[in-house]
Write an enzyme that holds these catalytic residues in place. Sequence first.
Site, mmCIF file in Angstrom:
data_model
loop_
_atom_site.group_PDB
_atom_site.id
_atom_site.type_symbol
_atom_site.label_atom_id
_atom_site.label_comp_id
_atom_site.label_asym_id
_atom_site.label_seq_id
_atom_site.Cartn_x
_atom_site.Cartn_y
_atom_site.Cartn_z
ATOM 1 N N SER A 109 0.741 -1.398 0.060
ATOM 2 C CA SER A 109 -0.077 -0.025 -0.014
ATOM 3 C C SER A 109 0.840 1.223 0.220
ATOM 4 O O SER A 109 0.514 2.331 -0.524
ATOM 5 C CB SER A 109 -0.912 0.060 1.129
ATOM 6 N N ASP B 80 4.825 -7.764 6.540
ATOM 7 C CA ASP B 80 5.452 -8.963 7.182
ATOM 8 C C ASP B 80 5.775 -8.639 8.439
ATOM 9 O O ASP B 80 5.631 -9.353 9.401
ATOM 10 C CB ASP B 80 6.964 -9.243 6.355
ATOM 11 N N HIS C 297 0.313 5.326 6.678
ATOM 12 C CA HIS C 297 0.826 5.431 5.386
ATOM 13 C C HIS C 297 1.181 6.958 5.044
ATOM 14 O O HIS C 297 1.119 7.683 5.914
ATOM 15 C CB HIS C 297 -0.384 5.120 4.494
#
Length: 375
Positions: A76, A189, A324
Amino acid sequence: MLLSYISFFLACAIASAIPQWEHTPAERMRLLGPLAYTNSRINFPCQTLTPSATVPTSVHALRVADIKHIAAMGDSLTAANGAKAATIIALLVEYRGVSWSIGGDNNLDKAVTLPNIIRKFNSALNGFSTGTGNQDSANANFNVAKPGAVSADMPGQADLLISRMRKALGDTKFNTEWKLVTFFIGGNDLCGICKSGKDYSPATYTNNIKVALEKLYNGMPRTFVNFVTVLNVAELEDLHEGIVCTNMQVFLCDCAINKDTREQVRVANIEYQKRTNALIDDPSFCSGRDDFTIVRQPFMEHMKVPTTSAGLADFTYFAPDCFHFSKKGHEAAAVELWNNMMEKVGQKTSLWNLADTLHCPDNGPGYIYTAKNSK
């Protein structure tokens, strides 16, 4: 899962709208440095911005202006979720056109991205994404990043990118024209490692990266790969402020926020970096051809949360979820990526320098630095 995801966003959307964080025109001019657009009649002070006299056959003699096609792989952060979001619900929107490594909205005057920097002196560049849309939208072009992706998805993204480029370009262009691919993965991850240590272990992560890069090596001629080292997700705790940020970070990356698992993430983060650094720096890895190379761009390796003049976390670089990047954050990342490309291997910056401007290529041959031509 999608329904719960949307429900969570709707629940958070009761918070007040948050401004869209962008660089002001003056800030953007400072970022652009020698490429600033204050007077288009002034020649660039940068030298070697023109293409090579003849198309190079070696990646170690490649100038930025020789690149015909640009692409990106990742999650993303490359799909640019929430980059122009003013509310929590808009975090679901993939603003690919302003993505740091692959966005091509407008031009450099309005959006600082790697493609827009390159287009300043290579207007024929192809492959950048525009507007909004998912991985399969026409706007995505050669941006195959997908929100939520983990390293295990990278071999599939490599296959998709090769197939998409070959189909769009045809065999002749695909085989003879130079391509730039930016590869960035690992945040998800790390955010999942406390829940599934085996699936997201440093060894598994590194092997997934290895398999994906080998697919690019075996399937893409005339290609330069930017491998961007995974960022330090443990820095999220410095953005842990307010009910919206707190709830969103717990939802998106609880492993890095929870005090009982934070150290596990820190240790894995360092190991991810150490192992992938060793992989990319191995002179025998994916080095059997003169028309392909992978260069590690480490500007996120020791990245710290940007701060204000008062020393507090500067939330203007982040989307409303404090996770983000905002458009301003994407622009800063684009500058750092470009500058890493202009630095010799072994002398690259591993920290964000938000006071920095775009660097010029060397006044020598002007090649993008590789391990071989940095000596």
